[in-house]
Write an enzyme that holds these catalytic residues in place. Structure first.
Site, PDB file in Angstrom:
ATOM      1  N   PRO A 145       0.782  -1.229   0.000  1.00 48.20           N
ATOM      2  CA  PRO A 145       0.000   0.000   0.000  1.00 48.20           C
ATOM      3  C   PRO A 145       0.821   1.292   0.000  1.00 48.20           C
ATOM      4  O   PRO A 145       1.854   1.375   0.652  1.00 48.20           O
ATOM      5  CB  PRO A 145      -0.828  -0.088   1.288  1.00 48.20           C
ATOM      6  CG  PRO A 145      -0.181  -1.126   2.116  1.00 48.20           C
ATOM      7  CD  PRO A 145       0.500  -2.065   1.173  1.00 48.20           C
ATOM      8  N   ASN A 146       0.297   2.235  -0.744  1.00 48.75           N
ATOM      9  CA  ASN A 146       0.819   3.611  -0.833  1.00 48.75           C
ATOM     10  C   ASN A 146       2.090   3.742  -1.671  1.00 48.75           C
ATOM     11  O   ASN A 146       2.563   4.862  -1.892  1.00 48.75           O
ATOM     12  CB  ASN A 146       1.046   4.219   0.570  1.00 48.75           C
ATOM     13  CG  ASN A 146      -0.238   4.268   1.376  1.00 48.75           C
ATOM     14  OD1 ASN A 146      -1.247   4.771   0.891  1.00 48.75           O
ATOM     15  ND2 ASN A 146      -0.231   3.724   2.582  1.00 48.75           N
TER      16      ASN A 146
ATOM     17  N   ARG B 182       4.577  11.183  -2.380  1.00 49.92           N
ATOM     18  CA  ARG B 182       4.381  10.764  -0.988  1.00 49.92           C
ATOM     19  C   ARG B 182       5.601  11.134  -0.141  1.00 49.92           C
ATOM     20  O   ARG B 182       6.696  10.595  -0.352  1.00 49.92           O
ATOM     21  CB  ARG B 182       4.201   9.238  -0.976  1.00 49.92           C
ATOM     22  CG  ARG B 182       4.149   8.635   0.385  1.00 49.92           C
ATOM     23  CD  ARG B 182       4.274   7.121   0.341  1.00 49.92           C
ATOM     24  NE  ARG B 182       4.093   6.581   1.666  1.00 49.92           N
ATOM     25  CZ  ARG B 182       4.331   5.329   1.994  1.00 49.92           C
ATOM     26  NH1 ARG B 182       4.725   4.466   1.088  1.00 49.92           N
ATOM     27  NH2 ARG B 182       4.136   4.916   3.228  1.00 49.92           N
TER      28      ARG B 182
ATOM     29  N   TYR C 128      10.800   9.536   1.278  1.00 47.84           N
ATOM     30  CA  TYR C 128      10.904   8.504   0.235  1.00 47.84           C
ATOM     31  C   TYR C 128      11.596   8.983  -1.036  1.00 47.84           C
ATOM     32  O   TYR C 128      11.801   8.181  -1.953  1.00 47.84           O
ATOM     33  CB  TYR C 128       9.508   7.960  -0.094  1.00 47.84           C
ATOM     34  CG  TYR C 128       8.902   7.206   1.080  1.00 47.84           C
ATOM     35  CD1 TYR C 128       9.377   5.942   1.414  1.00 47.84           C
ATOM     36  CD2 TYR C 128       7.888   7.761   1.866  1.00 47.84           C
ATOM     37  CE1 TYR C 128       8.861   5.250   2.498  1.00 47.84           C
ATOM     38  CE2 TYR C 128       7.363   7.077   2.950  1.00 47.84           C
ATOM     39  CZ  TYR C 128       7.855   5.828   3.267  1.00 47.84           C
ATOM     40  OH  TYR C 128       7.348   5.138   4.335  1.00 47.84           O
TER      41      TYR C 128
ATOM     42  N   ASN D 143       7.970  -5.726  -1.087  1.00 47.04           N
ATOM     43  CA  ASN D 143       7.920  -4.581  -0.171  1.00 47.04           C
ATOM     44  C   ASN D 143       6.499  -4.531   0.375  1.00 47.04           C
ATOM     45  O   ASN D 143       5.580  -4.016  -0.287  1.00 47.04           O
ATOM     46  CB  ASN D 143       8.269  -3.270  -0.869  1.00 47.04           C
ATOM     47  CG  ASN D 143       8.349  -2.115   0.125  1.00 47.04           C
ATOM     48  OD1 ASN D 143       7.829  -2.229   1.251  1.00 47.04           O
ATOM     49  ND2 ASN D 143       8.970  -1.019  -0.260  1.00 47.04           N
TER      50      ASN D 143
ATOM     51  N   ALA E 281       3.265  -0.812   4.786  1.00 45.78           N
ATOM     52  CA  ALA E 281       2.772  -0.811   6.172  1.00 45.78           C
ATOM     53  C   ALA E 281       2.329  -2.203   6.639  1.00 45.78           C
ATOM     54  O   ALA E 281       2.381  -2.493   7.846  1.00 45.78           O
ATOM     55  CB  ALA E 281       1.630   0.187   6.315  1.00 45.78           C
TER      56      ALA E 281
ATOM     57  N   GLU F  16      12.558  -9.635   1.394  1.00 46.18           N
ATOM     58  CA  GLU F  16      11.806  -8.465   1.870  1.00 46.18           C
ATOM     59  C   GLU F  16      12.654  -7.223   1.586  1.00 46.18           C
ATOM     60  O   GLU F  16      13.852  -7.220   1.897  1.00 46.18           O
ATOM     61  CB  GLU F  16      11.565  -8.603   3.379  1.00 46.18           C
ATOM     62  CG  GLU F  16      10.883  -7.397   4.002  1.00 46.18           C
ATOM     63  CD  GLU F  16      10.868  -7.455   5.532  1.00 46.18           C
ATOM     64  OE1 GLU F  16      11.461  -8.378   6.121  1.00 46.18           O
ATOM     65  OE2 GLU F  16      10.261  -6.539   6.121  1.00 46.18           O
TER      66      GLU F  16
ATOM     67  N   HIS G  31      12.813  -2.758   1.667  1.00 43.86           N
ATOM     68  CA  HIS G  31      12.247  -1.458   2.042  1.00 43.86           C
ATOM     69  C   HIS G  31      13.132  -0.364   1.458  1.00 43.86           C
ATOM     70  O   HIS G  31      14.365  -0.509   1.432  1.00 43.86           O
ATOM     71  CB  HIS G  31      12.167  -1.305   3.563  1.00 43.86           C
ATOM     72  CG  HIS G  31      11.247  -2.295   4.184  1.00 43.86           C
ATOM     73  ND1 HIS G  31       9.881  -2.160   4.140  1.00 43.86           N
ATOM     74  CD2 HIS G  31      11.492  -3.478   4.801  1.00 43.86           C
ATOM     75  CE1 HIS G  31       9.322  -3.197   4.722  1.00 43.86           C
ATOM     76  NE2 HIS G  31      10.270  -4.018   5.132  1.00 43.86           N
TER      77      HIS G  31
ATOM     78  N   ARG H 203      13.441   4.418  12.054  1.00 40.73           N
ATOM     79  CA  ARG H 203      12.269   5.296  12.033  1.00 40.73           C
ATOM     80  C   ARG H 203      11.412   5.082  13.295  1.00 40.73           C
ATOM     81  O   ARG H 203      11.937   4.680  14.325  1.00 40.73           O
ATOM     82  CB  ARG H 203      11.492   5.040  10.730  1.00 40.73           C
ATOM     83  CG  ARG H 203      12.339   5.372   9.486  1.00 40.73           C
ATOM     84  CD  ARG H 203      11.576   5.168   8.206  1.00 40.73           C
ATOM     85  NE  ARG H 203      10.412   6.045   8.137  1.00 40.73           N
ATOM     86  CZ  ARG H 203       9.409   5.858   7.268  1.00 40.73           C
ATOM     87  NH1 ARG H 203       9.456   4.852   6.402  1.00 40.73           N
ATOM     88  NH2 ARG H 203       8.385   6.688   7.251  1.00 40.73           N
TER      89      ARG H 203
ATOM     90  N   ARG I 214       7.580   0.836  13.374  1.00 45.71           N
ATOM     91  CA  ARG I 214       8.189   0.254  12.168  1.00 45.71           C
ATOM     92  C   ARG I 214       9.328  -0.702  12.489  1.00 45.71           C
ATOM     93  O   ARG I 214       9.919  -1.312  11.598  1.00 45.71           O
ATOM     94  CB  ARG I 214       8.719   1.365  11.241  1.00 45.71           C
ATOM     95  CG  ARG I 214       7.648   2.275  10.708  1.00 45.71           C
ATOM     96  CD  ARG I 214       8.202   3.274   9.709  1.00 45.71           C
ATOM     97  NE  ARG I 214       7.365   4.455   9.645  1.00 45.71           N
ATOM     98  CZ  ARG I 214       6.284   4.580   8.874  1.00 45.71           C
ATOM     99  NH1 ARG I 214       5.913   3.589   8.092  1.00 45.71           N
ATOM    100  NH2 ARG I 214       5.573   5.692   8.895  1.00 45.71           N
TER     101      ARG I 214
HETATM  102  C1  DQA Z   1       8.369   1.049   3.577  1.00 44.58           C
HETATM  103  C2  DQA Z   1       8.526   1.244   5.094  1.00 44.58           C
HETATM  104  C3  DQA Z   1       7.194   1.035   5.791  1.00 44.58           C
HETATM  105  O1  DQA Z   1       7.346   1.266   7.186  1.00 44.58           O
HETATM  106  C4  DQA Z   1       6.151   2.013   5.263  1.00 44.58           C
HETATM  107  O2  DQA Z   1       4.893   1.742   5.848  1.00 44.58           O
HETATM  108  C5  DQA Z   1       6.060   2.011   3.784  1.00 44.58           C
HETATM  109  C6  DQA Z   1       7.297   1.956   3.005  1.00 44.58           C
HETATM  110  C7  DQA Z   1       9.692   1.352   2.824  1.00 44.58           C
HETATM  111  O3  DQA Z   1       9.808   0.886   1.691  1.00 44.58           O
HETATM  112  O4  DQA Z   1      10.549   2.055   3.343  1.00 44.58           O
HETATM  113  O5  DQA Z   1       4.987   2.154   3.203  1.00 44.58           O
HETATM  114  O6  DQA Z   1       8.037  -0.304   3.336  1.00 44.58           O
END
Ligand code: DQA
Length: 152
Positions: free
Chosen positions: A12-13, A20, A25, A76, A79, A100, A102, A109, A113
């Site tokens: 998501p997102n 964003r 990011y 990835n 959240a 995995e 990120h 952070r 997280r």
């Molecule tokens: C993320 C880190 C997560 O904590 C966050 O919710 C994201 C992006 C990253 O790629 O840094 O949406 O996965």
């Protein structure tokens, strides 16, 4: 010979990259992420497909698909990383490497997280290198494949 397939799955997102929280990011968009994955995959001789969803059920379904077809995954979970036991269980069913990734380093952070419920079901995790996290993860998948082939 066809190139080995890898699925890159974004949660998501992540479609909002570029606009964003750019201070967190960066300015690269999801299209830039797709282009970076394609370039890295081409260098490594992999055939990559990048998908993004905001929907937990869809992401779980894609992990089932990867498990059924023995396809390696770069994931990835965004959240969902921090609380989705459904995603963790789907990762546990993997039949091929799952890395995995990120963009940021979640350990540096906010406290919420710091926990990844997915990490324990992954082959390994790469965090904190921006788009380069994906290139490094694809490289890990390619190396794992190479060592599996030599062991055969
Ligand atoms: C993320 C880190 C997560 O904590 C966050 O919710 C994201 C992006 C990253 O790629 O840094 O949406 O996965």
């Amino acid at each position: 010979m066809t190139s080995p397939r890898v699925l890159v799955l974004n949660g998501p997102n992540l479609s909002r990259l570029g606009s964003r929280e750019p201070e967190v990011y960066g300015s690269a968009t999801h299209d830039d992420l797709v282009a970076a994955c394609r370039a890295a995959a081409a260098d490594l001789g992999l055939d990559v497909e990048v998908r993004q969803t905001d929907d937990e059920a869809e992401l779980v379904g894609w992990l089932h698909e990867a498990a059924d077809s023995g396809t390696p995954v770069v994931l990835n979970p965004a959240a969902f990383t921090h609380y989705s036991y459904a995603l963790r269980d789907a990762c546990s069913m993997r039949t091929a490497p799952l890395v995995e990734v990120h963009l940021t380093n979640p350990a540096a952070r906010e406290d919420f997280r710091h926990t990844s419920v997915v990490a324990g079901a992954a082959t390994g995790s790469i965090t904190g290198f921006g788009l380069e996290s994906y290139a490094l993860a694809l490289r890990a998948v390619a190396e794992l494949r190479r060592s599996e082939e030599t062991a055969r």
